[in-house]
Design a protein around this motif. Structure first.
Motif, PDB file in Angstrom:
ATOM      1  N   PRO A  29       0.546  19.382   0.175  1.00  0.00           N
ATOM      2  CA  PRO A  29       1.829  19.626   0.428  1.00  0.00           C
ATOM      3  C   PRO A  29       2.684  18.567  -0.541  1.00  0.00           C
ATOM      4  O   PRO A  29       2.453  17.447  -1.035  1.00  0.00           O
ATOM      5  CB  PRO A  29       2.026  18.721   1.669  1.00  0.00           C
ATOM      6  N   LEU A  30       4.002  18.985  -0.912  1.00  0.00           N
ATOM      7  CA  LEU A  30       4.599  18.199  -2.047  1.00  0.00           C
ATOM      8  C   LEU A  30       5.713  17.282  -1.165  1.00  0.00           C
ATOM      9  O   LEU A  30       6.719  17.384  -0.911  1.00  0.00           O
ATOM     10  CB  LEU A  30       5.764  19.301  -2.642  1.00  0.00           C
ATOM     11  N   ASN A  31       4.895  16.148  -0.847  1.00  0.00           N
ATOM     12  CA  ASN A  31       5.553  15.252  -0.188  1.00  0.00           C
ATOM     13  C   ASN A  31       6.334  14.069  -0.882  1.00  0.00           C
ATOM     14  O   ASN A  31       6.952  13.249  -0.478  1.00  0.00           O
ATOM     15  CB  ASN A  31       4.531  14.288   0.988  1.00  0.00           C
ATOM     16  N   SER A  32       6.255  14.442  -2.037  1.00  0.00           N
ATOM     17  CA  SER A  32       7.136  13.839  -3.158  1.00  0.00           C
ATOM     18  C   SER A  32       7.594  14.752  -4.301  1.00  0.00           C
ATOM     19  O   SER A  32       7.288  14.482  -5.342  1.00  0.00           O
ATOM     20  CB  SER A  32       6.529  12.132  -3.735  1.00  0.00           C
ATOM     21  N   HIS A  68       5.779  16.794  -6.716  1.00  0.00           N
ATOM     22  CA  HIS A  68       4.697  16.208  -6.680  1.00  0.00           C
ATOM     23  C   HIS A  68       3.786  16.036  -5.229  1.00  0.00           C
ATOM     24  O   HIS A  68       4.719  15.760  -4.200  1.00  0.00           O
ATOM     25  CB  HIS A  68       4.257  15.166  -7.554  1.00  0.00           C
ATOM     26  N   ALA A  69       2.744  15.782  -5.162  1.00  0.00           N
ATOM     27  CA  ALA A  69       2.027  15.205  -4.165  1.00  0.00           C
ATOM     28  C   ALA A  69       1.573  13.891  -4.101  1.00  0.00           C
ATOM     29  O   ALA A  69       0.932  13.705  -5.338  1.00  0.00           O
ATOM     30  CB  ALA A  69       0.891  16.011  -3.590  1.00  0.00           C
ATOM     31  N   ILE A  70       1.850  12.853  -3.085  1.00  0.00           N
ATOM     32  CA  ILE A  70       1.619  11.354  -3.620  1.00  0.00           C
ATOM     33  C   ILE A  70       0.648  10.830  -2.528  1.00  0.00           C
ATOM     34  O   ILE A  70       0.995  11.139  -1.272  1.00  0.00           O
ATOM     35  CB  ILE A  70       3.079  10.692  -3.755  1.00  0.00           C
ATOM     36  N   HIS A  71      -0.064   9.992  -3.096  1.00  0.00           N
ATOM     37  CA  HIS A  71      -0.934   8.943  -2.464  1.00  0.00           C
ATOM     38  C   HIS A  71      -1.817   9.337  -1.294  1.00  0.00           C
ATOM     39  O   HIS A  71      -2.553   8.537  -0.685  1.00  0.00           O
ATOM     40  CB  HIS A  71       0.264   7.910  -1.581  1.00  0.00           C
ATOM     41  N   GLY A  72      -2.024  10.793  -0.987  1.00  0.00           N
ATOM     42  CA  GLY A  72      -3.048  11.153  -0.143  1.00  0.00           C
ATOM     43  C   GLY A  72      -2.517  11.230   1.237  1.00  0.00           C
ATOM     44  O   GLY A  72      -1.694  10.405   1.627  1.00  0.00           O
ATOM     45  N   PRO A  73      -3.195  11.791   2.291  1.00  0.00           N
ATOM     46  CA  PRO A  73      -2.902  11.913   3.587  1.00  0.00           C
ATOM     47  C   PRO A  73      -3.399  10.814   4.662  1.00  0.00           C
ATOM     48  O   PRO A  73      -2.856  10.810   5.707  1.00  0.00           O
ATOM     49  CB  PRO A  73      -3.401  13.368   3.981  1.00  0.00           C
ATOM     50  N   ALA A  74      -4.080   9.806   3.851  1.00  0.00           N
ATOM     51  CA  ALA A  74      -4.798   9.006   4.949  1.00  0.00           C
ATOM     52  C   ALA A  74      -3.778   8.027   5.306  1.00  0.00           C
ATOM     53  O   ALA A  74      -3.806   7.501   6.417  1.00  0.00           O
ATOM     54  CB  ALA A  74      -5.863   8.344   4.036  1.00  0.00           C
ATOM     55  N   ARG A  75      -2.746   7.715   4.574  1.00  0.00           N
ATOM     56  CA  ARG A  75      -1.559   6.740   4.905  1.00  0.00           C
ATOM     57  C   ARG A  75      -0.895   7.403   5.876  1.00  0.00           C
ATOM     58  O   ARG A  75      -0.141   6.360   6.883  1.00  0.00           O
ATOM     59  CB  ARG A  75      -0.670   6.121   3.795  1.00  0.00           C
ATOM     60  N   ILE A  96      -0.040  13.668  -7.613  1.00  0.00           N
ATOM     61  CA  ILE A  96      -0.839  14.894  -8.342  1.00  0.00           C
ATOM     62  C   ILE A  96       0.238  15.882  -8.781  1.00  0.00           C
ATOM     63  O   ILE A  96       1.270  16.128  -8.008  1.00  0.00           O
ATOM     64  CB  ILE A  96      -1.637  15.929  -7.319  1.00  0.00           C
ATOM     65  N   ARG A  97       0.174  16.220  -9.997  1.00  0.00           N
ATOM     66  CA  ARG A  97       1.207  17.075 -10.585  1.00  0.00           C
ATOM     67  C   ARG A  97       1.410  18.385  -9.961  1.00  0.00           C
ATOM     68  O   ARG A  97       0.408  19.093  -9.637  1.00  0.00           O
ATOM     69  CB  ARG A  97       0.917  17.397 -12.273  1.00  0.00           C
ATOM     70  N   ASP A  98       2.694  18.685  -9.442  1.00  0.00           N
ATOM     71  CA  ASP A  98       2.942  20.026  -8.770  1.00  0.00           C
ATOM     72  C   ASP A  98       2.024  20.129  -7.279  1.00  0.00           C
ATOM     73  O   ASP A  98       2.057  21.216  -6.623  1.00  0.00           O
ATOM     74  CB  ASP A  98       2.916  20.939  -9.658  1.00  0.00           C
TER      75      ASP A  98
END
Length: 263
Positions: free
Chosen positions: A69-72, A75-82, A54-56
């Motif tokens: 949260p900017l986990n990448s 950006h924010a990537i892949h969602g919290p489910a993983r 997700i951009r920014d």
């Protein structure tokens, strides 16, 4: 039920499901040969309630802007489910059903359900998200890491016929332009209006087809150890550009099947 590791078996196929580690498939073995890259961050994990970046880390729902949260970074990537601990709802010899409650930082209370079904010649994954209240935009998908080689054999070959490629900007996100598919290496999203259909071939060993009714797939083959073929319900940054709406009467559901044959 618990979130302890589950082993599924069907014919000469064996899959390990790890509810406590993001609901991921930790292992898939055919005739004793491991198909997935090993490690706590690998295997195959579900992406929810968004896929890719997700951009920014921001997405809009109506007039409201939400920050993830900017986990990448940036950006924010892949969602919290993983990253969460899923719970086993039920398990048999060849099927497991897992659930996960979405909460903070995701702003909408919701439930994820994943069904992992193993057959002697296929693995089928089904993922659904349903709301506990408000409607919201969402995406679903899977991120498998397939070993580039099987027991030191010849490297895997990737074949597919896409209608378009999402042009990728310098920030690794689609620009909104659709272009003719380009040769790899890839970290790119492709459109397949008739459904995802990608073939992985380990010469003289195994052919594996990744299929789905969904129309988008990310192919990533820039790493030496593994390649990724990721069926998903929309492109990266899709919460902003092409969201699917989850409502109290209409959950979002996706399915992918990996089928294989020995060569």
């Amino acid at each position: 039920m618990s979130n302890e590791e589950i082993t599924l078996r069907a014919g000469d196929a064996e899959a390990t499901v790890r509810p406590g580690n993001g609901g991921r498939i930790g292992s898939l073995r055919v005739d004793g040969v491991e198909l997935l890259r090993q490690g706590d961050r690998y295997g195959c994990f579900p992406m929810a309630p968004w896929v890719g970046r997700i951009r920014d880390g921001r997405f809009r729902d109506g007039a409201t802007v939400h920050q993830m949260p900017l986990n990448s970074a940036p950006h924010a990537i892949h969602g919290p489910a993983r990253d969460g601990a899923w719970v086993t709802a039920r398990a048999t010899a060849d099927e497991a059903v897992l659930t996960y409650d979405l909460g903070d930082p995701w702003p909408y209370p919701a439930k994820l359900t994943q069904v992992v079904a193993l057959a002697p010649d296929a693995l089928t994954l089904t993922l659904a998200v349903e709301t506990y209240g408000s409607s919201f935009p969402a995406q679903l998908g899977w991120h498998p890491w397939f070993n580039r080689t099987l027991d030191g054999g010849t490297g895997v070959e990737i074949a597919f016929d896409a209608a378009w490629q999402e042009e990728r900007g310098a920030d690794h996100l689609p620009t909104g332009n659709r272009i003719d598919p380009r040769p790899g290496p890839w970290d790119d999203c492709f459109g397949m209006p008739d459904g995802v259909d990608v073939t992985l071939t380990w010469p003289e060993r195994l052919e594996l087809k990744v299929t789905s009714r969904e129309q988008w797939v990310v192919v990533y083959d820039e790493q030496e150890a593994a390649v990724c073929v990721e069926p998903q319900t929309g492109p990266p940054n899709g919460l902003n550009t092409l969201p699917r709406l989850v409502t109290p009467v209409e959950p979002l559901e996706a399915t992918t099947t990996w089928s294989w044959r020995r060569l």
